[in-house]
Write a protein that holds these residues in place. Structure first.
Motif, PDB file in Angstrom:
ATOM      1  N   ASN A  84       3.367  -1.628  -3.989  1.00 58.53           N
ATOM      2  CA  ASN A  84       3.161  -0.277  -4.495  1.00 58.53           C
ATOM      3  C   ASN A  84       1.813  -0.216  -5.199  1.00 58.53           C
ATOM      4  OD1 ASN A  84       3.546   2.362  -5.316  1.00 58.53           O
ATOM      5  ND2 ASN A  84       4.784   1.793  -7.098  1.00 58.53           N
ATOM      6  N   HIS A  85       0.771   0.149  -4.454  1.00 61.93           N
ATOM      7  CA  HIS A  85      -0.581   0.178  -4.990  1.00 61.93           C
ATOM      8  C   HIS A  85      -1.222   1.537  -4.720  1.00 61.93           C
ATOM      9  CE1 HIS A  85      -0.531  -4.175  -5.732  1.00 61.93           C
ATOM     10  NE2 HIS A  85      -0.008  -4.303  -4.532  1.00 61.93           N
ATOM     11  N   SER A  86      -2.246   1.848  -5.498  1.00 63.36           N
ATOM     12  CA  SER A  86      -2.939   3.129  -5.344  1.00 63.36           C
ATOM     13  C   SER A  86      -3.993   3.096  -4.244  1.00 63.36           C
ATOM     14  CB  SER A  86      -3.595   3.530  -6.668  1.00 63.36           C
ATOM     15  OG  SER A  86      -4.526   2.548  -7.088  1.00 63.36           O
ATOM     16  N   PHE A  87      -4.241   1.911  -3.677  1.00 66.91           N
ATOM     17  CA  PHE A  87      -5.200   1.805  -2.579  1.00 66.91           C
ATOM     18  C   PHE A  87      -4.680   0.824  -1.550  1.00 66.91           C
ATOM     19  CE2 PHE A  87      -6.271  -1.757  -5.242  1.00 66.91           C
ATOM     20  CZ  PHE A  87      -6.794  -2.736  -4.411  1.00 66.91           C
ATOM     21  N   THR A  88      -5.170   0.960  -0.336  1.00 64.30           N
ATOM     22  CA  THR A  88      -4.788   0.054   0.733  1.00 64.30           C
ATOM     23  C   THR A  88      -5.959  -0.839   1.107  1.00 64.30           C
ATOM     24  OG1 THR A  88      -5.370   1.650   2.443  1.00 64.30           O
ATOM     25  CG2 THR A  88      -3.086   1.643   1.669  1.00 64.30           C
ATOM     26  N   MET A  91     -13.027  -6.742  -1.641  1.00 65.47           N
ATOM     27  CA  MET A  91     -13.692  -7.087  -0.384  1.00 65.47           C
ATOM     28  C   MET A  91     -13.022  -6.406   0.809  1.00 65.47           C
ATOM     29  SD  MET A  91     -14.585 -10.921   1.043  1.00 65.47           S
ATOM     30  CE  MET A  91     -12.955 -11.351   1.677  1.00 65.47           C
ATOM     31  N   SER A  92     -11.693  -6.237   0.751  1.00 63.63           N
ATOM     32  CA  SER A  92     -10.942  -5.674   1.869  1.00 63.63           C
ATOM     33  C   SER A  92     -10.473  -4.250   1.608  1.00 63.63           C
ATOM     34  CB  SER A  92      -9.728  -6.561   2.185  1.00 63.63           C
ATOM     35  OG  SER A  92     -10.128  -7.872   2.502  1.00 63.63           O
ATOM     36  N   TYR A  93     -11.087  -3.568   0.630  1.00 62.45           N
ATOM     37  CA  TYR A  93     -10.716  -2.180   0.333  1.00 62.45           C
ATOM     38  C   TYR A  93     -10.811  -1.322   1.595  1.00 62.45           C
ATOM     39  CZ  TYR A  93     -11.236   2.634  -1.339  1.00 62.45           C
ATOM     40  OH  TYR A  93     -11.111   3.992  -1.519  1.00 62.45           O
ATOM     41  N   HIS A  94      -9.828  -0.411   1.722  1.00 61.50           N
ATOM     42  CA  HIS A  94      -9.818   0.498   2.881  1.00 61.50           C
ATOM     43  C   HIS A  94      -9.851   1.960   2.460  1.00 61.50           C
ATOM     44  CE1 HIS A  94      -9.058   2.210   6.753  1.00 61.50           C
ATOM     45  NE2 HIS A  94      -7.820   2.589   6.466  1.00 61.50           N
ATOM     46  N   GLN A  95      -8.880   2.389   1.655  1.00 65.96           N
ATOM     47  CA  GLN A  95      -8.858   3.769   1.199  1.00 65.96           C
ATOM     48  C   GLN A  95      -7.929   3.896  -0.004  1.00 65.96           C
ATOM     49  OE1 GLN A  95      -7.492   6.141   4.502  1.00 65.96           O
ATOM     50  NE2 GLN A  95      -5.379   5.409   4.359  1.00 65.96           N
ATOM     51  N   GLY A  96      -7.999   5.045  -0.663  1.00 62.72           N
ATOM     52  CA  GLY A  96      -7.214   5.255  -1.874  1.00 62.72           C
ATOM     53  C   GLY A  96      -8.033   4.982  -3.120  1.00 62.72           C
ATOM     54  N   VAL A  97      -7.382   5.094  -4.279  1.00 58.75           N
ATOM     55  CA  VAL A  97      -8.060   4.922  -5.564  1.00 58.75           C
ATOM     56  C   VAL A  97      -7.972   3.461  -5.988  1.00 58.75           C
ATOM     57  CG1 VAL A  97      -8.187   5.642  -7.972  1.00 58.75           C
ATOM     58  CG2 VAL A  97      -7.507   7.285  -6.216  1.00 58.75           C
ATOM     59  N   TYR A  98      -9.124   2.790  -5.967  1.00 59.47           N
ATOM     60  CA  TYR A  98      -9.163   1.374  -6.317  1.00 59.47           C
ATOM     61  C   TYR A  98      -8.950   1.180  -7.814  1.00 59.47           C
ATOM     62  CZ  TYR A  98     -10.967  -3.321  -7.132  1.00 59.47           C
ATOM     63  OH  TYR A  98     -11.100  -4.630  -7.533  1.00 59.47           O
ATOM     64  N   THR A  99      -8.071   0.262  -8.163  1.00 62.17           N
ATOM     65  CA  THR A  99      -7.862  -0.174  -9.530  1.00 62.17           C
ATOM     66  C   THR A  99      -7.527  -1.654  -9.479  1.00 62.17           C
ATOM     67  OG1 THR A  99      -6.645   0.234 -11.591  1.00 62.17           O
ATOM     68  CG2 THR A  99      -5.395   0.415  -9.540  1.00 62.17           C
ATOM     69  N   ASN A 119      -3.367  12.274  -6.368  1.00 62.00           N
ATOM     70  CA  ASN A 119      -2.000  11.935  -6.770  1.00 62.00           C
ATOM     71  C   ASN A 119      -1.883  11.721  -8.272  1.00 62.00           C
ATOM     72  OD1 ASN A 119      -1.137  11.972  -4.035  1.00 62.00           O
ATOM     73  ND2 ASN A 119      -1.825   9.858  -3.773  1.00 62.00           N
ATOM     74  N   GLY A 120      -2.575  12.557  -9.036  1.00 66.28           N
ATOM     75  CA  GLY A 120      -2.495  12.482 -10.485  1.00 66.28           C
ATOM     76  C   GLY A 120      -3.412  11.466 -11.130  1.00 66.28           C
ATOM     77  N   THR A 121      -4.158  10.693 -10.327  1.00 64.22           N
ATOM     78  CA  THR A 121      -5.052   9.669 -10.862  1.00 64.22           C
ATOM     79  C   THR A 121      -6.498  10.146 -10.783  1.00 64.22           C
ATOM     80  OG1 THR A 121      -3.567   7.882 -10.146  1.00 64.22           O
ATOM     81  CG2 THR A 121      -5.838   7.278 -10.658  1.00 64.22           C
ATOM     82  N   PRO A 122      -7.179  10.286 -11.922  1.00 56.93           N
ATOM     83  CA  PRO A 122      -8.590  10.671 -11.880  1.00 56.93           C
ATOM     84  C   PRO A 122      -9.439   9.558 -11.284  1.00 56.93           C
ATOM     85  CG  PRO A 122      -7.944  10.135 -14.129  1.00 56.93           C
ATOM     86  CD  PRO A 122      -6.696  10.100 -13.303  1.00 56.93           C
ATOM     87  N   HIS A 123     -10.458   9.940 -10.507  1.00 59.00           N
ATOM     88  CA  HIS A 123     -11.247   8.916  -9.821  1.00 59.00           C
ATOM     89  C   HIS A 123     -12.703   9.324  -9.703  1.00 59.00           C
ATOM     90  CE1 HIS A 123     -11.618  11.374  -6.212  1.00 59.00           C
ATOM     91  NE2 HIS A 123     -10.311  11.546  -6.190  1.00 59.00           N
ATOM     92  N   TRP A 124     -13.532   8.340  -9.419  1.00 59.82           N
ATOM     93  CA  TRP A 124     -14.927   8.531  -9.034  1.00 59.82           C
ATOM     94  C   TRP A 124     -15.034   8.472  -7.516  1.00 59.82           C
ATOM     95  CZ3 TRP A 124     -18.348  10.118 -12.474  1.00 59.82           C
ATOM     96  CH2 TRP A 124     -18.145   9.816 -13.834  1.00 59.82           C
ATOM     97  N   ILE A 125     -15.962   9.245  -6.944  1.00 63.88           N
ATOM     98  CA  ILE A 125     -16.317   9.132  -5.532  1.00 63.88           C
ATOM     99  C   ILE A 125     -17.623   8.348  -5.485  1.00 63.88           C
ATOM    100  CG2 ILE A 125     -16.839  10.380  -3.403  1.00 63.88           C
ATOM    101  CD1 ILE A 125     -15.567  12.877  -4.772  1.00 63.88           C
ATOM    102  N   GLU A 155     -10.751   4.238 -10.005  1.00 61.34           N
ATOM    103  CA  GLU A 155     -10.107   4.946 -11.102  1.00 61.34           C
ATOM    104  C   GLU A 155     -11.110   5.319 -12.194  1.00 61.34           C
ATOM    105  OE1 GLU A 155      -6.078   4.698 -13.895  1.00 61.34           O
ATOM    106  OE2 GLU A 155      -6.630   3.013 -12.589  1.00 61.34           O
ATOM    107  N   ARG A 156     -10.972   6.534 -12.685  1.00 57.62           N
ATOM    108  CA  ARG A 156     -11.867   7.076 -13.711  1.00 57.62           C
ATOM    109  C   ARG A 156     -11.153   7.169 -15.043  1.00 57.62           C
ATOM    110  NH1 ARG A 156     -12.599  12.731 -14.677  1.00 57.62           N
ATOM    111  NH2 ARG A 156     -11.534  13.135 -12.679  1.00 57.62           N
ATOM    112  N   GLY A 157     -11.893   6.873 -16.131  1.00 63.71           N
ATOM    113  CA  GLY A 157     -11.351   7.018 -17.474  1.00 63.71           C
ATOM    114  C   GLY A 157     -10.940   5.728 -18.145  1.00 63.71           C
ATOM    115  N   LYS A 158     -11.064   4.594 -17.439  1.00 61.51           N
ATOM    116  CA  LYS A 158     -10.663   3.303 -17.999  1.00 61.51           C
ATOM    117  C   LYS A 158     -11.797   2.283 -17.980  1.00 61.51           C
ATOM    118  CE  LYS A 158      -5.742   3.716 -16.799  1.00 61.51           C
ATOM    119  NZ  LYS A 158      -4.600   3.091 -16.054  1.00 61.51           N
ATOM    120  N   ASN A 159     -13.027   2.726 -17.722  1.00 62.36           N
ATOM    121  CA  ASN A 159     -14.143   1.794 -17.556  1.00 62.36           C
ATOM    122  C   ASN A 159     -13.753   0.684 -16.580  1.00 62.36           C
ATOM    123  OD1 ASN A 159     -16.665   0.536 -17.957  1.00 62.36           O
ATOM    124  ND2 ASN A 159     -15.882  -0.680 -19.661  1.00 62.36           N
ATOM    125  N   MET A 160     -13.157   1.087 -15.471  1.00 62.63           N
ATOM    126  CA  MET A 160     -12.628   0.129 -14.507  1.00 62.63           C
ATOM    127  C   MET A 160     -13.719  -0.813 -14.006  1.00 62.63           C
ATOM    128  SD  MET A 160     -10.050  -1.089 -12.914  1.00 62.63           S
ATOM    129  CE  MET A 160      -8.878   0.122 -13.559  1.00 62.63           C
TER     130      MET A 160
END
Length: 290
Positions: free
Chosen positions: A42-46, A217-225, A249-255, A273-278
Motif C-alpha cells: 500500500n504505497h502512494s507511488f508505483t 531509481m525505479s519510480y513509475h508514477q504517483g506521489v513519491y514519498t 488523493n488528498g496528498t499535496p505534491h510537487w510536479i 510529497e509536498r510539505g514535509k521537506n521530503m
C-alpha cells in the motif's frame, strides 16, 4: 556473442557478452522482485522496470548522481514572499515557454540549472569551467552554484558553440560568444518549503536539490514519498526543476522535471510529497533572474 533480457533489448537496445548477460540478468531479476514486492503493498507511488533495471543502485549512483559532498550556496535566503493569496495548484508546463523538453543527460551531474536559461545553452561549459564555484565537473554541482558562476562569469555560451561531451575537459569559454546571462540569483531560505511554494506559485519554476535513494531509481508514477532518505543539505545528490504543485488523493505534491529521459517516470517527470521537506527538497532551492 551478445544476449539481453527481452525487456531491456526491446525497450532500450541493450546487449551484453555472455559473462555480462548472466551478471545483468541476476541484477535485473533482483530489481524486478523488489519492484513487484513494492507494488503489492500500500504505497502512494508505483515502481516499474526501466533503463536502469540491469544496474545495482551503487552503479546507478556513480553514473547518475552527485558523488561529491555538496555545500549548498543557497542556504541564506534572499527571497521576498509575495504575502498574497497563492493558487491551490499550478503547472508551468501549461503556461507557454517556461519549461523545455526533458533531456537525458548521461553522466552529467550538474542537472537542471534552470530550464529557461539552459534550454539551448552549454551545460558543458559548467562542467569544464565552474569549479571555483564549488562545482565538481562530472562529479557534481548544484543549480545555485551554476547560477552564481554564470552571473560572475558574465555569460554562458550556446550548446552549439560549446557542445556537450559528457566528459570533463579544459575550459574553452569565449566571452564574445556568451549568449545567456544572469543578473542575480534568488535563494529560497533553507528548509522553508512554504517560501518555495510562494516562489513557484507566483513567479516561475524553481530548481532544487534532493537526496535520491534506491527506491527512487525505479519510480513509475504517483506521489513519491520515502523513509529511506534524509532531509538535510549534506545528503542532497541530484538537482531537478519544480514546475508546479498540486494534490493527488488528498496528498499535496510537487510536479518535478527530471533529466533521465522521457521514458523514465511520468514522461520524464515525477510527483513528490509536498510539505514535509521530503528527501531534503527544501534544503537548497534557487532560481536566476535573467
Amino acid at each position: 556473442m551478445s544476449k539481453s533480457t527481452p525487456f531491456l533489448h526491446v525497450q532500450y537496445n541493450k546487449g551484453y557478452n555472455l559473462k555480462e548477460y548472466y551478471q545483468r540478468l541476476q541484477i535485473f531479476t533482483e530489481n524486478k522482485k523488489r519492484i513487484d514486492k513494492h507494488n503489492e503493498g500500500n504505497h502512494s507511488f508505483t515502481m516499474a522496470l526501466n533503463q536502469f533495471s540491469d544496474m545495482t543502485f551503487s552503479e546507478f549512483r556513480k553514473s547518475f548522481l552527485m558523488s561529491e559532498p555538496q555545500n549548498c550556496s543557497a542556504t541564506k535566503g534572499n527571497y521576498f514572499s509575495s504575502n498574497g493569496p497563492l493558487p491551490d495548484s499550478i503547472d508551468w508546463r501549461k503556461k507557454g515557454n517556461y519549461v523545455t523538453p526533458v533531456k537525458n543527460q548521461v553522466s552529467l551531474n550538474l542537472r537542471h540549472p534552470h530550464a529557461w536559461l539552459l534550454s539551448q545553452t552549454s551545460e558543458q561549459q559548467l562542467v569544464d569551467c565552474a569549479q571555483d564555484f564549488n562545482n565538481h565537473g562530472c562529479n557534481g554541482g548544484l543549480p545555485s552554484q551554476a547560477f552564481e558562476y554564470i552571473m560572475y562569469n558574465k555569460g554562458l555560451m550556446t550548446e552549439q558553440d560549446y557542445p556537450y561531451t559528457a566528459f570533463e575537459g579544459k575550459c574553452v569559454y569565449k566571452p564574445e560568444r556568451a549568449a545567456a546571462f544572469v543578473n542575480s540569483v534568488v535563494n529560497i531560505t533553507a528548509y522553508n518549503e512554504m517560501e518555495l511554494v510562494d516562489a513557484v506559485g507566483t513567479h516561475n519554476p524553481v530548481s532544487f536539490a534532493f537526496e535520491v535513494t534506491s527506491d527512487f531509481m525505479s519510480y513509475h508514477q504517483g506521489v513519491y514519498t520515502s523513509t529511506e532518505c534524509h532531509n538535510t543539505t549534506d545528503k542532497v545528490n541530484h538537482a531537478v526543476l519544480a514546475v508546479g504543485y498540486g494534490q493527488e488523493n488528498g496528498t499535496p505534491h510537487w510536479i518535478v522535471k527530471n533529466s533521465w529521459g522521457s521514458s523514465w517516470g511520468m514522461n520524464g517527470y515525477f510527483l513528490i510529497e509536498r510539505g514535509k521537506n521530503m528527501c531534503g527538497l527544501a534544503a537548497c532551492a534557487s532560481f536566476p533572474v535573467v
